[in-house]
Design a protein around this motif. Structure first.
Motif, PDB file in Angstrom:
ATOM      1  N   GLY A  18      46.031  22.794  -9.951  1.00 19.40           N
ATOM      2  CA  GLY A  18      45.362  21.877  -9.037  1.00 19.40           C
ATOM      3  C   GLY A  18      46.242  21.615  -7.831  1.00 19.40           C
ATOM      4  N   HIS A  26      46.465  19.095  -4.638  1.00 20.80           N
ATOM      5  CA  HIS A  26      45.822  17.917  -4.084  1.00 20.80           C
ATOM      6  C   HIS A  26      46.583  17.369  -2.884  1.00 20.80           C
ATOM      7  N   VAL A  28      40.826  23.176  -7.523  1.00 21.93           N
ATOM      8  CA  VAL A  28      41.136  23.590  -8.888  1.00 21.93           C
ATOM      9  C   VAL A  28      40.918  25.089  -9.006  1.00 21.93           C
ATOM     10  N   ILE A  47      44.890  17.380 -13.897  1.00 24.49           N
ATOM     11  CA  ILE A  47      43.801  18.020 -14.638  1.00 24.49           C
ATOM     12  C   ILE A  47      44.033  17.775 -16.124  1.00 24.49           C
TER      13      ILE A  47
END
Length: 380
Positions: free
Chosen positions: A270, A272, A279, A325
């Motif tokens: 992931g 971010h 993802v 995640i």
């Protein structure tokens, strides 16, 4: 038209039929039921306790979307493990939902989570030892000596070497003021620690400290200095060869804060930044070209800063402690940790609907499969 069968012949065929069918039926049952069914007969007890059936059950259950585990340290000496089931709601448009199973105090003063594999949890415990524990089966705990070096920044991992049918604990740290990488491996078959001469061959910041186990290898994200900039990749440590290699991350549009996780035997990453997360999944472990983008999740409640270089590493623990995640389902649904909530993102649902599941404890969350693997079965 019916055919008559001699009673004696029917009686002779029945045991062979049961021997073929019973394991196939039992492998589909949860651990709690199997532990109860061991009382049915001596034959059932021997079957359910056999290493062959334990592996058969593990292989079947590991492909299912069934449970997640949260771990929290209530204080320096007490930690709590909570288990949640992922179940199906046939009468709701939201087919999957989370139900709370139970919370268990980590045994023997286990206070630091070091990894999980095949339903087994690895914890550091006091005084100066490591324990292997299966919360689904009661009683058995494996204890090994700890080799943690006070004052050193270390990384850890726990996983299964399928080639040698052996579980291993890995502890790595930097010595000689960062000039030397020391990798220690505990081999349960031999019951001892040894130093791996090959090391990790990495420089820079490694995160998370606890490895993600996938396909016989332990995986950490590594922030290393290349040329004039810091770049991320994955350091993979093969438990069979006890050698390390770098795995390149996919080319992504977002993210300086990076998290990796495992679900259904696959490696996920992931990326971010601000209020978005991309993802990705590695469909074939170790193959760079198999990275596939699954989804971009927007409107997340956390805004992650965008620093460069070494400063980025200081934010990694903060970011991953708040947004990570937890599990990726086979149909594309993604369970993510957002602060002190578990949030189910459903990219295939109409309108992109999702729902939240609050939990009281836990700063770490991971996929979990209930198994019959007993700590007593590993090592001498």
């Amino acid at each position: 038209m019916s055919f008559s069968t001699p009673k004696r012949k029917r009686h002779m065929q029945q045991p062979n039929l049961n021997q073929d069918i019973i394991p196939e039926i039992l492998k589909r049952l949860p651990v709690k039921s199997l532990l109860q069914f061991r009382c049915v007969s001596k034959d059932w007890r021997d079957l359910i306790s056999s290493p062959e059936f334990v592996k058969l059950h593990l292989h079947f259950q590991s492909k299912k979307d069934n449970k997640v585990m949260t771990y929290s340290r209530l204080n320096w000496f007490i930690s709590l493990t909570s288990l949640f089931s992922i179940t199906e709601n046939k009468q709701s448009s939201f087919r999957k939902f989370i139900t709370y199973d139970r919370s268990i105090f980590t045994p023997e003063d286990g206070f630091e989570f070091l990894g999980s594999c095949n339903g087994l949890f690895c914890f550091r415990a006091k005084p100066y030892r490591i324990i292997i524990w299966n919360p689904s089966s009661k009683g058995n705990i494996k204890r090994i000596p700890d080799v943690w070096k006070s004052g050193y920044m270390g990384i850890f991992g726990f996983g299964y070497d399928e080639h040698n049918d052996d579980y291993k604990v890995v502890y790595a740290y930097c010595a000689n003021y960062g000039d030397e990488n020391v990798v220690m491996v505990y081999n349960f078959t031999h019951g001892s620690w040894k130093r791996s001469e090959r090391g990790l061959s990495t420089t820079g910041f490694v995160n998370p400290r606890i490895a993600v186990f996938v396909s016989g290898s332990l995986n950490w994200c590594n922030n290393n200095f290349q040329g004039s900039d810091w770049n991320w990749n994955i350091i993979s440590f093969n438990l069979t060869t006890e050698t390390a290699k770098a795995i390149a991350l996919p080319r992504h549009e977002h993210g300086v804060a990076i998290c990796i996780s495992e679900s259904r035997g696959l490696l996920f990453a992931g990326f971010h930044h601000k209020r978005q997360m991309e993802v990705w999944v590695m469909n074939e472990y170790g193959v760079q070209g198999s990275w596939t983008k699954l989804v971009r999740i927007s409107n997340l409640p956390f805004h992650h800063p965008l620093p460069r270089g070494v400063e980025n590493t200081a934010y990694m623990d903060i970011c991953n402690a708040r947004l990570a995640i937890a599990h990726v389902f086979e149909n594309g649904d993604i369970l993510i940790k957002v602060g002190h909530q578990l949030k189910l993102h459903r990219p295939n649902a109409k309108g992109g609907k999702n729902f939240n599941i609050c939990y009281a404890h836990g700063y770490m969350v991971t996929s979990y499969v209930e198994t019959l693997v007993s700590p007593a079965m590993i090592g001498p």
